[in-house]
Design a protein around this motif. Structure first.
Motif, PDB file in Angstrom:
ATOM      1  N   LYS A 112      -3.053  -6.170 -11.391  1.00  0.00           N
ATOM      2  CA  LYS A 112      -3.573  -5.230 -10.394  1.00  0.00           C
ATOM      3  C   LYS A 112      -5.086  -5.376 -10.203  1.00  0.00           C
ATOM      4  CE  LYS A 112      -4.047  -1.244 -13.546  1.00  0.00           C
ATOM      5  NZ  LYS A 112      -3.599   0.134 -13.844  1.00  0.00           N
ATOM      6  N   TRP A 113      -5.754  -6.087 -11.118  1.00  0.00           N
ATOM      7  CA  TRP A 113      -7.192  -6.330 -11.014  1.00  0.00           C
ATOM      8  C   TRP A 113      -7.499  -7.785 -10.656  1.00  0.00           C
ATOM      9  CZ3 TRP A 113     -10.799  -2.540 -11.162  1.00  0.00           C
ATOM     10  CH2 TRP A 113     -10.406  -1.293 -11.682  1.00  0.00           C
ATOM     11  N   ILE A 114      -6.495  -8.518 -10.152  1.00  0.00           N
ATOM     12  CA  ILE A 114      -6.692  -9.940  -9.867  1.00  0.00           C
ATOM     13  C   ILE A 114      -7.764 -10.168  -8.799  1.00  0.00           C
ATOM     14  CG2 ILE A 114      -4.966 -10.162  -8.011  1.00  0.00           C
ATOM     15  CD1 ILE A 114      -4.085 -12.795  -9.434  1.00  0.00           C
ATOM     16  N   GLY A 115      -8.004  -9.167  -7.964  1.00  0.00           N
ATOM     17  CA  GLY A 115      -9.040  -9.288  -6.942  1.00  0.00           C
ATOM     18  C   GLY A 115     -10.445  -9.351  -7.488  1.00  0.00           C
ATOM     19  N   ALA A 116     -10.613  -9.081  -8.793  1.00  0.00           N
ATOM     20  CA  ALA A 116     -11.944  -9.123  -9.408  1.00  0.00           C
ATOM     21  C   ALA A 116     -12.342 -10.524  -9.855  1.00  0.00           C
ATOM     22  CB  ALA A 116     -11.993  -8.173 -10.614  1.00  0.00           C
ATOM     23  N   ILE A 117     -11.380 -11.458  -9.880  1.00  0.00           N
ATOM     24  CA  ILE A 117     -11.644 -12.808 -10.403  1.00  0.00           C
ATOM     25  C   ILE A 117     -12.771 -13.529  -9.659  1.00  0.00           C
ATOM     26  CG2 ILE A 117     -10.660 -15.111 -10.746  1.00  0.00           C
ATOM     27  CD1 ILE A 117      -7.973 -13.731 -11.333  1.00  0.00           C
ATOM     28  N   PRO A 118     -12.751 -13.564  -8.323  1.00  0.00           N
ATOM     29  CA  PRO A 118     -13.855 -14.257  -7.624  1.00  0.00           C
ATOM     30  C   PRO A 118     -15.217 -13.657  -7.941  1.00  0.00           C
ATOM     31  CG  PRO A 118     -12.048 -13.797  -6.110  1.00  0.00           C
ATOM     32  CD  PRO A 118     -11.762 -13.048  -7.367  1.00  0.00           C
ATOM     33  N   TYR A 119     -15.269 -12.334  -8.119  1.00  0.00           N
ATOM     34  CA  TYR A 119     -16.541 -11.683  -8.412  1.00  0.00           C
ATOM     35  C   TYR A 119     -17.063 -12.065  -9.800  1.00  0.00           C
ATOM     36  CZ  TYR A 119     -15.472  -8.805  -4.343  1.00  0.00           C
ATOM     37  OH  TYR A 119     -15.175  -8.384  -3.071  1.00  0.00           O
TER      38      TYR A 119
END
Length: 491
Positions: free
Chosen positions: A326-333
């Motif tokens: 659910k936090w996979i969107g934080a990887i690029p950051y």
């Protein structure tokens, strides 16, 4: 005379190493526990709840910078600061905290209305109380830093995060949502202040001197203005993301920043806490200041570069194994901020040198120049996407490095070219280490095992490369540790 100089150099070296080790140990232990608590809370809570607390902390953090006002820094920089100085600033900061809390309290409803989130009102009113603890703790930390008592700082910080983290996790498990995060943040500051009162044995006396206040304020207001510019730029960015985009987008942005910040903040806070009081004591000897700043930059680079490179490579398995998908969107950051923060300790070391030598006005000018550039970059990137806002931080940080180093070209005869030359060997072996361990990420194995394998391989490869290349900082750290072990065994 030479014998006295050598003895002084030895004493300074031992005191700096001892203090830096305790400060670094304090930051690492606190951050590790905080990190574990954050991981547990992130699994129990959702990004929207994290976004809510992030918005409120923007206002509280900015108010906290105003409360401190740069006056605690002035207490450290002043060579002969005494009980009257500390008591004067103690009461002054409490007064400012009272005024700011009143402002937060009566504007809480307006803040909630602006962000169309009714739950923000109560959260602002409760977290605002922590300003009083922050005011007291800023003086306590100045007292400890002045006397290099970083061992005592460890006790208060460690105890506070254990208590606040335990209670925060319990409340999250019980379904308290955002209030679990509120309790954790509030209790961290409250427990730190309380434990420090017990361990430090410093208490304010009934003394207040306007003359001393004016003297300290003359130096401190410039540091305050610099800190305020830094805090405002960081927090305004969060406010904009929360308003223009969503609180979930802000949570992913902040969570991605957290992992590299975990590394950088430990180093930065250790450098600031130890380097500033030591450099202030050596302010009459520019050669000694340059030597210490140079050593600080080389040593911090030796620790940070391999960690940041490794984190960037293993960002995906780290997020998946610790925070779930659910936090996979934080990887690029995570990867963007690894680049953005790479040379941050180099900036900090240069700024601490400028401040310690009494050039608080120069520090303020530098921040003004930098914030104009940062504001322009932010305006350009806001309409595009949150990713572009993050990349804007990368661009800004490299420009900021050039600006921060420039005064020391004249003050210490230590310019950007020489500083980059000092860190290049470490950067080279760190990147080579990254290339060698990268294939591990292509293996079809569990993310947790991938992190473990990558960590073990990275440490081994980096150590071998440092030894084979006769890295100067590696040799220095090894010799210093052996000397310290020998010194301990002879006592």
């Amino acid at each position: 005379m030479q014998e006295v100089s050598r003895n002084l150099e030895t004493i300074t070296k031992h005191s700096v190493v001892h203090s830096l080790l305790w400060k670094f140990f304090e930051r690492c232990s606190v951050q590790i526990i905080t990190f574990i608590v954050t991981i547990v809370l992130a699994r129990l809570l959702n990004p929207q709840e994290y976004g809510t607390i992030a918005l409120v902390l923007v206002f509280v953090n900015v108010a906290g910078v105003i409360v401190e006002g740069g006056l605690n820094t002035a207490l450290i920089q002043k060579k002969d600061s005494d009980q009257i100085d500390f008591s004067t600033i103690f009461y002054a900061t409490l007064g400012v905290a009272l005024i700011l809390y009143a402002i937060l309290y009566f504007t809480a409803a307006d803040i909630a209305a602006f962000y169309k989130n009714s739950s923000l009102e109560a959260v602002v009113k409760v977290l605002g109380i922590s300003l009083f603890f922050f005011a007291v703790n800023s003086i306590q930390k100045a007292y400890l830093s002045k006397r290099m008592l970083f061992k005592k700082l460890f006790y208060s910080s460690f105890g506070a995060v254990v208590v606040s983290g335990t209670i925060g996790i319990y409340l999250a498990w019980k379904g308290c949502g955002v209030w679990a995060l509120v309790a954790q943040s509030f209790l961290t500051q409250a427990c730190t202040t309380l434990i420090m009162f017990i361990t430090v044995k410093w208490y304010p006396s009934l003394q207040f001197s306007w003359q001393r206040f004016k003297l300290l304020f003359n130096y401190g207001w410039k540091i305050f203005a610099s800190n305020m510019l830094v805090s405002a730029s960081i927090n305004v960015r969060s406010l904009i993301i929360g308003k223009v985009y969503t609180s979930s987008a802000l949570a992913l942005f902040d969570r991605g920043k957290q992992f590299p910040a975990l590394i950088i903040d430990n180093i930065n806070s250790s450098i600031q806490a130890v380097l500033f009081p030591v450099l202030s004591g050596l302010q009459d000897n520019r050669d000694s200041v340059k030597t210490l700043v140079r050593r600080s930059i080389k040593t911090s680079a030796f620790v940070i570069f391999p960690l940041v490179v490794g984190l960037s490579i293993f960002a995906e398995p780290l997020i998946l194994s610790l925070l779930t998908s659910k936090w996979i969107g934080a990887i690029p950051y995570v990867r963007i901020f690894c680049i953005a923060y790479l040379l941050m300790p180099m900036q900090i070391a240069n700024l601490e040198a400028i401040k310690s030598l009494g050039y608080s006005g120069t520090t303020l000018k530098l921040e003004l120049y930098k914030k104009i550039i940062e504001f322009i970059v932010l305006l350009i990137t806001i309409p595009i996407s949150v990713y572009f806002i993050a990349w804007g931080i990368v661009f800004y940080n490299f420009i900021a490095l050039i600006i921060n180093v420039r005064p020391n070209t004249k003050i210490l005869n230590y310019g950007l070219a020489e500083q980059l030359k000092d860190i290049f060997p470490t950067l080279a072996i760190s990147l080579l280490m990254g290339i060698i361990v990268f294939p591990i990420t292509l293996m079809p194995i569990n993310p947790t095992f991938m992190i473990i394998a990558g960590g073990v391989a990275g440490i081994a490869v980096y150590g071998i490369l440092a030894a084979l290349s006769h890295n100067e900082t590696y040799i220095y750290i090894k010799a210093t540790l052996l000397e310290r072990i020998k010194h301990k065994s002879s006592i």
